[in-house]
Design a protein around this motif. Structure first.
Motif, PDB file in Angstrom:
ATOM      1  N   GLY A 157      41.733  30.547  40.290  1.00  0.00           N
ATOM      2  CA  GLY A 157      41.441  31.958  40.178  1.00  0.00           C
ATOM      3  C   GLY A 157      40.480  32.356  41.280  1.00  0.00           C
ATOM      4  O   GLY A 157      40.559  31.868  42.399  1.00  0.00           O
ATOM      5  N   GLY A 158      39.528  33.230  40.935  1.00  0.00           N
ATOM      6  CA  GLY A 158      38.554  33.677  41.914  1.00  0.00           C
ATOM      7  C   GLY A 158      37.781  34.854  41.372  1.00  0.00           C
ATOM      8  O   GLY A 158      37.903  35.212  40.200  1.00  0.00           O
ATOM      9  N   PHE A 159      36.948  35.460  42.240  1.00  0.00           N
ATOM     10  CA  PHE A 159      36.289  36.687  41.832  1.00  0.00           C
ATOM     11  C   PHE A 159      36.888  37.848  42.599  1.00  0.00           C
ATOM     12  O   PHE A 159      37.946  37.708  43.191  1.00  0.00           O
ATOM     13  CB  PHE A 159      34.770  36.595  41.867  1.00  0.00           C
ATOM     14  N   CYS A 160      36.263  39.028  42.554  1.00  0.00           N
ATOM     15  CA  CYS A 160      36.958  40.268  42.906  1.00  0.00           C
ATOM     16  C   CYS A 160      37.621  40.244  44.276  1.00  0.00           C
ATOM     17  O   CYS A 160      38.773  40.661  44.433  1.00  0.00           O
ATOM     18  CB  CYS A 160      36.017  41.459  42.800  1.00  0.00           C
ATOM     19  N   TYR A 161      36.907  39.748  45.290  1.00  0.00           N
ATOM     20  CA  TYR A 161      37.450  39.778  46.648  1.00  0.00           C
ATOM     21  C   TYR A 161      38.727  38.945  46.737  1.00  0.00           C
ATOM     22  O   TYR A 161      39.692  39.329  47.405  1.00  0.00           O
ATOM     23  CB  TYR A 161      36.413  39.237  47.634  1.00  0.00           C
ATOM     24  N   GLU A 162      38.730  37.814  46.060  1.00  0.00           N
ATOM     25  CA  GLU A 162      39.877  36.912  46.101  1.00  0.00           C
ATOM     26  C   GLU A 162      41.029  37.438  45.252  1.00  0.00           C
ATOM     27  O   GLU A 162      42.186  37.451  45.691  1.00  0.00           O
ATOM     28  CB  GLU A 162      39.458  35.526  45.616  1.00  0.00           C
TER      29      GLU A 162
ATOM     30  N   LEU B 176      22.381  50.573  41.544  1.00  0.00           N
ATOM     31  CA  LEU B 176      23.609  50.141  42.183  1.00  0.00           C
ATOM     32  C   LEU B 176      23.367  48.899  43.022  1.00  0.00           C
ATOM     33  O   LEU B 176      22.307  48.723  43.618  1.00  0.00           O
ATOM     34  CB  LEU B 176      24.182  51.252  43.070  1.00  0.00           C
ATOM     35  N   GLY B 177      24.371  48.030  43.080  1.00  0.00           N
ATOM     36  CA  GLY B 177      24.285  46.806  43.853  1.00  0.00           C
ATOM     37  C   GLY B 177      24.460  47.044  45.335  1.00  0.00           C
ATOM     38  O   GLY B 177      24.454  48.180  45.828  1.00  0.00           O
ATOM     39  N   ILE B 178      24.663  45.965  46.052  1.00  0.00           N
ATOM     40  CA  ILE B 178      24.770  46.012  47.507  1.00  0.00           C
ATOM     41  C   ILE B 178      26.044  46.727  47.940  1.00  0.00           C
ATOM     42  O   ILE B 178      26.999  46.826  47.169  1.00  0.00           O
ATOM     43  CB  ILE B 178      24.752  44.583  48.086  1.00  0.00           C
ATOM     44  N   PRO B 179      26.104  47.234  49.187  1.00  0.00           N
ATOM     45  CA  PRO B 179      27.370  47.719  49.722  1.00  0.00           C
ATOM     46  C   PRO B 179      28.411  46.591  49.715  1.00  0.00           C
ATOM     47  O   PRO B 179      28.064  45.412  49.873  1.00  0.00           O
ATOM     48  CB  PRO B 179      27.006  48.133  51.156  1.00  0.00           C
ATOM     49  N   TYR B 180      29.654  46.944  49.507  1.00  0.00           N
ATOM     50  CA  TYR B 180      30.760  45.966  49.431  1.00  0.00           C
ATOM     51  C   TYR B 180      30.523  44.951  48.314  1.00  0.00           C
ATOM     52  O   TYR B 180      30.908  43.798  48.408  1.00  0.00           O
ATOM     53  CB  TYR B 180      30.968  45.265  50.782  1.00  0.00           C
ATOM     54  N   ASP B 181      29.903  45.436  47.251  1.00  0.00           N
ATOM     55  CA  ASP B 181      29.591  44.634  46.075  1.00  0.00           C
ATOM     56  C   ASP B 181      30.856  44.245  45.318  1.00  0.00           C
ATOM     57  O   ASP B 181      30.922  43.207  44.667  1.00  0.00           O
ATOM     58  CB  ASP B 181      28.703  45.498  45.168  1.00  0.00           C
ATOM     59  N   HIS B 182      31.866  45.095  45.401  1.00  0.00           N
ATOM     60  CA  HIS B 182      33.097  44.921  44.627  1.00  0.00           C
ATOM     61  C   HIS B 182      34.273  45.443  45.435  1.00  0.00           C
ATOM     62  O   HIS B 182      34.133  46.365  46.240  1.00  0.00           O
ATOM     63  CB  HIS B 182      32.974  45.685  43.298  1.00  0.00           C
ATOM     64  N   LEU B 183      35.420  44.834  45.215  1.00  0.00           N
ATOM     65  CA  LEU B 183      36.665  45.280  45.831  1.00  0.00           C
ATOM     66  C   LEU B 183      37.643  45.642  44.730  1.00  0.00           C
ATOM     67  O   LEU B 183      37.873  44.862  43.807  1.00  0.00           O
ATOM     68  CB  LEU B 183      37.264  44.168  46.709  1.00  0.00           C
ATOM     69  N   ALA B 184      38.204  46.857  44.802  1.00  0.00           N
ATOM     70  CA  ALA B 184      39.224  47.306  43.861  1.00  0.00           C
ATOM     71  C   ALA B 184      40.386  47.892  44.664  1.00  0.00           C
ATOM     72  O   ALA B 184      40.298  48.055  45.890  1.00  0.00           O
ATOM     73  CB  ALA B 184      38.648  48.328  42.887  1.00  0.00           C
ATOM     74  N   LEU B 185      41.456  48.227  43.975  1.00  0.00           N
ATOM     75  CA  LEU B 185      42.675  48.676  44.641  1.00  0.00           C
ATOM     76  C   LEU B 185      43.084  50.068  44.171  1.00  0.00           C
ATOM     77  O   LEU B 185      43.088  50.347  42.967  1.00  0.00           O
ATOM     78  CB  LEU B 185      43.839  47.714  44.346  1.00  0.00           C
ATOM     79  N   ARG B 186      43.426  50.910  45.125  1.00  0.00           N
ATOM     80  CA  ARG B 186      44.093  52.173  44.811  1.00  0.00           C
ATOM     81  C   ARG B 186      45.569  51.960  45.110  1.00  0.00           C
ATOM     82  O   ARG B 186      45.926  51.555  46.227  1.00  0.00           O
ATOM     83  CB  ARG B 186      43.524  53.306  45.649  1.00  0.00           C
ATOM     84  N   VAL B 187      46.419  52.201  44.130  1.00  0.00           N
ATOM     85  CA  VAL B 187      47.835  51.892  44.267  1.00  0.00           C
ATOM     86  C   VAL B 187      48.655  53.139  43.960  1.00  0.00           C
ATOM     87  O   VAL B 187      48.548  53.717  42.861  1.00  0.00           O
ATOM     88  CB  VAL B 187      48.257  50.749  43.321  1.00  0.00           C
ATOM     89  N   ARG B 188      49.477  53.530  44.924  1.00  0.00           N
ATOM     90  CA  ARG B 188      50.412  54.643  44.719  1.00  0.00           C
ATOM     91  C   ARG B 188      51.801  54.064  44.468  1.00  0.00           C
ATOM     92  O   ARG B 188      52.232  53.142  45.162  1.00  0.00           O
ATOM     93  CB  ARG B 188      50.391  55.580  45.921  1.00  0.00           C
TER      94      ARG B 188
END
Length: 279
Positions: free
Chosen positions: A67-72, A102-114
């Motif tokens: 598995g992994g965390f958000c970036y992976e 709020l945490g650091i910049p680029y703290d989390h990666l999410a996806l916008r999907v159309r």
């Protein structure tokens, strides 16, 4: 990602290739990912390098069945969705911590999907306990999900969706709220995977990151509950929220749970700081 790699990824998820990149197809893939690929930070404590490149992510998630965390997780899932014909944009987020900071910049990666049927969705299979299904990114009302009741609101809005006096720049961002509590703030400008390298490095090395201070491996069950292994504590959370916690006595028990419940085969038990990742 080529077609053969996408097929291998789909087999990892136990999913069929969708006929069309629709909202229903996204919903199914999102849930299958949560039930098949653990949210885990074991690499940090095993001394394994985390590399945000598509091939390395596929080698880990698909080839090594990890598995992994958000970036992976969201990085690899976004690549799969793109190959399947979805329109995917990577978004950067900052996670709300103690006292609403709020945490650091680029703290989390999410996806916008159309999707091909006109949908515009927030997909996030990399935030641990979160929504089981994609959230409508443009909706401002409550979105009821097996993982909780969610809202996607303009940044700075309260839990009811009412904004305070904020600047135009702030209003461009979005807060994701779960059960009345803000989870993270998303910037809406598109990003690329390489933008998140510094965030991944910080979370993998800094003593201020909760990922260097704890072990987690978590997966949604077929019934919709959750199993989590934190160090030697194995927790089974039912659909109704009931929790059963069992302390594992030996390394053999820990490795067996990783193998039998999460599908992760390890040759040694990860321990906090075992990878010398903290600083």
């Amino acid at each position: 990602m080529n077609s053969a790699q996408a097929d291998a990824y789909l087999r990892r998820l136990g999913a069929e290739r969708p006929a069309s990149p629709t909202a229903d197809a996204l919903r199914e893939l999102h849930l299958r990912h949560l039930k098949s690929v653990p949210f885990e930070n074991l690499s940090i404590h095993l001394g394994e390098e985390i590399v945000l490149e598509e091939k390395r992510l596929l080698d880990k998630v698909v080839g090594a069945r990890r598995g992994g965390f958000c970036y992976e997780l969201n990085g690899s899932f976004g690549a799969l969705l793109t190959t399947l014909g979805f329109e995917v944009t990577l978004l950067a987020g900052r996670v709300y911590g103690d006292e609403g900071r709020l945490g650091i910049p680029y703290d989390h990666l999410a996806l916008r999907v159309r999707t091909a049927d006109g949908g515009d969705w927030l997909a996030d299979i990399g935030f641990g306990a979160h929504s089981h299904h994609p959230l409508a990114i443009g909706a401002r009302g409550e979105q009821v999900d097996p993982g909780g009741t969610f809202r996607v609101v303009e940044a700075g809005a309260d839990a009811a969706g009412v904004r305070g006096g904020h600047t135009v720049a702030e209003a461009a961002d979005l807060d994701v709220v779960r059960d009345g509590k803000p989870q993270y703030r998303l910037e809406v400008r598109p990003r690329v995977l390489g933008d998140f390298v510094a965030g991944a490095w910080w979370h993998s090395t800094s003593s201020a990151s909760h990922f260097t201070r704890s072990l987690v491996c978590s997966l949604v069950t077929e019934e919709g509950g959750r199993i989590t292994l934190s160090g030697r504590s194995f927790t089974v959370t039912g659909v109704d929220g009931t929790r059963e916690v069992r302390e594992l006595a030996s390394d053999e028990e820990v490795l067996a749970v990783y193998r039998e419940r999460f599908g992760i085969v390890l040759d040694r038990v990860p321990v906090v700081g075992g990878g010398d990742g903290g600083s």
